[in-house]
Design an enzyme around this catalytic site. Sequence first.
Site, PDB file in Angstrom:
ATOM      1  N   ASP A  10      22.663  57.369  18.026  1.00 45.19           N
ATOM      2  CA  ASP A  10      21.483  56.537  17.985  1.00 45.19           C
ATOM      3  C   ASP A  10      21.115  56.272  19.452  1.00 45.19           C
ATOM      4  O   ASP A  10      21.937  56.497  20.351  1.00 45.19           O
ATOM      5  CB  ASP A  10      21.873  55.238  17.241  1.00 45.19           C
ATOM      6  CG  ASP A  10      20.792  54.196  17.284  1.00 45.19           C
ATOM      7  OD1 ASP A  10      19.643  54.530  16.974  1.00 45.19           O
ATOM      8  OD2 ASP A  10      21.101  53.035  17.626  1.00 45.19           O
ATOM      9  N   LEU A  11      19.897  55.813  19.710  1.00 49.20           N
ATOM     10  CA  LEU A  11      19.488  55.597  21.113  1.00 49.20           C
ATOM     11  C   LEU A  11      19.572  54.118  21.506  1.00 49.20           C
ATOM     12  O   LEU A  11      20.418  53.714  22.311  1.00 49.20           O
ATOM     13  CB  LEU A  11      18.056  56.130  21.298  1.00 49.20           C
ATOM     14  CG  LEU A  11      17.440  55.967  22.686  1.00 49.20           C
ATOM     15  CD1 LEU A  11      18.238  56.708  23.745  1.00 49.20           C
ATOM     16  CD2 LEU A  11      15.987  56.490  22.682  1.00 49.20           C
ATOM     17  N   ASP A  12      18.703  53.313  20.879  1.00 50.08           N
ATOM     18  CA  ASP A  12      18.634  51.899  21.244  1.00 50.08           C
ATOM     19  C   ASP A  12      19.905  51.172  20.796  1.00 50.08           C
ATOM     20  O   ASP A  12      20.230  51.156  19.612  1.00 50.08           O
ATOM     21  CB  ASP A  12      17.393  51.279  20.576  1.00 50.08           C
ATOM     22  CG  ASP A  12      17.281  49.791  20.824  1.00 50.08           C
ATOM     23  OD1 ASP A  12      17.884  49.319  21.802  1.00 50.08           O
ATOM     24  OD2 ASP A  12      16.602  49.114  20.044  1.00 50.08           O
ATOM     25  N   THR A  18      17.514  49.023  24.859  1.00 51.91           N
ATOM     26  CA  THR A  18      16.059  48.822  24.869  1.00 51.91           C
ATOM     27  C   THR A  18      15.656  47.652  23.975  1.00 51.91           C
ATOM     28  O   THR A  18      14.501  47.235  23.983  1.00 51.91           O
ATOM     29  CB  THR A  18      15.304  50.103  24.435  1.00 51.91           C
ATOM     30  OG1 THR A  18      16.067  50.744  23.434  1.00 51.91           O
ATOM     31  CG2 THR A  18      15.097  51.041  25.603  1.00 51.91           C
ATOM     32  N   LYS A  46      16.608  45.278  14.839  1.00 53.15           N
ATOM     33  CA  LYS A  46      17.391  46.381  15.401  1.00 53.15           C
ATOM     34  C   LYS A  46      17.515  47.552  14.416  1.00 53.15           C
ATOM     35  O   LYS A  46      17.921  47.352  13.273  1.00 53.15           O
ATOM     36  CB  LYS A  46      18.776  45.899  15.832  1.00 53.15           C
ATOM     37  CG  LYS A  46      18.708  45.072  17.098  1.00 53.15           C
ATOM     38  CD  LYS A  46      20.074  44.786  17.678  1.00 53.15           C
ATOM     39  CE  LYS A  46      19.934  43.993  18.962  1.00 53.15           C
ATOM     40  NZ  LYS A  46      21.212  43.493  19.436  1.00 53.15           N
ATOM     41  N   SER A 115      17.124  58.936  16.569  1.00 50.98           N
ATOM     42  CA  SER A 115      16.580  57.594  16.790  1.00 50.98           C
ATOM     43  C   SER A 115      15.345  57.357  15.937  1.00 50.98           C
ATOM     44  O   SER A 115      14.566  58.274  15.689  1.00 50.98           O
ATOM     45  CB  SER A 115      16.209  57.465  18.276  1.00 50.98           C
ATOM     46  OG  SER A 115      15.427  56.319  18.496  1.00 50.98           O
ATOM     47  N   ALA A 116      15.162  56.101  15.533  1.00 55.88           N
ATOM     48  CA  ALA A 116      13.964  55.724  14.781  1.00 55.88           C
ATOM     49  C   ALA A 116      12.753  55.612  15.705  1.00 55.88           C
ATOM     50  O   ALA A 116      11.614  55.538  15.246  1.00 55.88           O
ATOM     51  CB  ALA A 116      14.196  54.384  14.099  1.00 55.88           C
ATOM     52  N   LYS A 146      15.795  54.339   8.594  1.00 59.34           N
ATOM     53  CA  LYS A 146      17.171  53.975   8.252  1.00 59.34           C
ATOM     54  C   LYS A 146      17.095  52.699   7.411  1.00 59.34           C
ATOM     55  O   LYS A 146      16.249  51.855   7.710  1.00 59.34           O
ATOM     56  CB  LYS A 146      17.982  53.700   9.525  1.00 59.34           C
ATOM     57  CG  LYS A 146      18.072  54.893  10.475  1.00 59.34           C
ATOM     58  CD  LYS A 146      18.616  54.447  11.845  1.00 59.34           C
ATOM     59  CE  LYS A 146      18.540  55.577  12.846  1.00 59.34           C
ATOM     60  NZ  LYS A 146      18.907  55.195  14.219  1.00 59.34           N
ATOM     61  N   GLU A 170      26.397  54.337  15.984  1.00 57.51           N
ATOM     62  CA  GLU A 170      25.290  53.431  15.632  1.00 57.51           C
ATOM     63  C   GLU A 170      25.611  51.979  15.962  1.00 57.51           C
ATOM     64  O   GLU A 170      26.747  51.552  15.836  1.00 57.51           O
ATOM     65  CB  GLU A 170      25.070  53.501  14.116  1.00 57.51           C
ATOM     66  CG  GLU A 170      23.843  54.238  13.666  1.00 57.51           C
ATOM     67  CD  GLU A 170      22.522  53.597  14.045  1.00 57.51           C
ATOM     68  OE1 GLU A 170      22.483  52.421  14.444  1.00 57.51           O
ATOM     69  OE2 GLU A 170      21.505  54.283  13.939  1.00 57.51           O
ATOM     70  N   ASP A 171      24.571  51.225  16.332  1.00 57.76           N
ATOM     71  CA  ASP A 171      24.784  49.790  16.603  1.00 57.76           C
ATOM     72  C   ASP A 171      24.178  48.906  15.516  1.00 57.76           C
ATOM     73  O   ASP A 171      24.417  47.699  15.522  1.00 57.76           O
ATOM     74  CB  ASP A 171      24.145  49.391  17.941  1.00 57.76           C
ATOM     75  CG  ASP A 171      22.633  49.456  17.864  1.00 57.76           C
ATOM     76  OD1 ASP A 171      22.097  50.496  17.450  1.00 57.76           O
ATOM     77  OD2 ASP A 171      21.974  48.450  18.201  1.00 57.76           O
TER      78      ASP A 171
HETATM   79  P1  B16 Z   1       9.398  52.439  18.397  1.00 60.20           P
HETATM   80  P2  B16 Z   1      17.016  53.305  17.455  1.00 60.20           P
HETATM   81  C1  B16 Z   1      14.841  51.775  17.020  1.00 60.20           C
HETATM   82  O1  B16 Z   1      15.579  52.628  17.860  1.00 60.20           O
HETATM   83  C2  B16 Z   1      14.985  50.335  17.475  1.00 60.20           C
HETATM   84  O2  B16 Z   1      16.328  49.894  17.315  1.00 60.20           O
HETATM   85  C3  B16 Z   1      14.077  49.440  16.659  1.00 60.20           C
HETATM   86  O3  B16 Z   1      14.184  48.111  17.109  1.00 60.20           O
HETATM   87  C4  B16 Z   1      12.627  49.951  16.793  1.00 60.20           C
HETATM   88  O4  B16 Z   1      11.739  49.167  16.014  1.00 60.20           O
HETATM   89  C5  B16 Z   1      12.571  51.412  16.349  1.00 60.20           C
HETATM   90  O5  B16 Z   1      13.478  52.174  17.130  1.00 60.20           O
HETATM   91  C6  B16 Z   1      11.182  51.999  16.487  1.00 60.20           C
HETATM   92  O6  B16 Z   1      10.850  52.059  17.846  1.00 60.20           O
HETATM   93  O7  B16 Z   1       8.498  51.273  18.160  1.00 60.20           O
HETATM   94  O8  B16 Z   1       9.657  52.729  19.864  1.00 60.20           O
HETATM   95  O9  B16 Z   1       8.941  53.679  17.663  1.00 60.20           O
HETATM   96  O10 B16 Z   1      18.022  52.190  17.415  1.00 60.20           O
HETATM   97  O11 B16 Z   1      16.836  54.017  16.121  1.00 60.20           O
HETATM   98  O12 B16 Z   1      17.234  54.277  18.597  1.00 60.20           O
HETATM   99 MG    MG Z   2      20.100  51.343  17.494  1.00 64.11          MG
END
Ligand code: B16
Ligand code: MG
Length: 219
Positions: A10-12, A18, A46, A115-116, A146, A170-171
């Site tokens: 996962d990224l964030d 972030t 998150k 990542s989402a 997710k 994953e966090d």
């Molecule tokens: P965006 P991850 C997710 O990243 C974030 O944890 C989540 O808070 C955010 O709403 C989502 O990405 C969408 O991000 O608005 O930049 O498309 O944890 O899946 O890497």
């Molecule tokens: Mg994450």
Amino acid sequence: MIKIKACIFDLDGVIVDTAKYHYLAWKRLANELGFDFSENDNEQLKGVSRMTSLDILLEIGDLTFSQEEKLELADKKNQWYVEYISKMTPDEILPGVVDFINNLRDNNINIALASASKNAATILKQIDMADYFDVIIDGTKVTEAKPNPEVFLKSANELGVEPKYCVVFEDAVAGIQAAINAEMHNVGIGTHQILTKSDYVISSFEDFNFDTLRKYFIK
Ligand code: B16
Ligand code: MG
């Protein structure tokens, strides 16, 4: 011992933090709409998609908008968020991440980013890490958020590795559930109290390596 052929990150919250920038941008939107949004409230966002995050935020503020207005609000928040992440530097990579990924490479493990976020490419460019991944699946390539396993299954499929040979890092609670739904192994980054369903929880990648991972998964 299970055979590990791929690690999916996962990224964030795993590679970079972030969440703090998402928080600043959501808080700015909430304040503009006339209510406050705490760091504790931010925990609920998150790993969750952008539009679902907005729905949670508006529920906290007890506000209702049309779909068109909601798209405008999400876009506004995203513009602020992009302003913040455009200033990120490689110094913001979380401790131990680069050493761990290099260690996986030395052990011929396939590596994916799942990542989402629709902003994953910008973040990877800012922190200079795009070349570390064999496959990148982000919010621009999936339709389901997710805990739906789509993002992880697509990553495994593009890597050409069966889910049972994959370990997801994953966090977020929704992310751990997505890994379970994908029938993959998982490692939670955080605490046991929050990631109750995780196979194995670490607080960070510091002092963590492929041998430690392999030893844990001896079953
Ligand atoms: P965006 P991850 C997710 O990243 C974030 O944890 C989540 O808070 C955010 O709403 C989502 O990405 C969408 O991000 O608005 O930049 O498309 O944890 O899946 O890497
Ligand atoms: Mg994450």
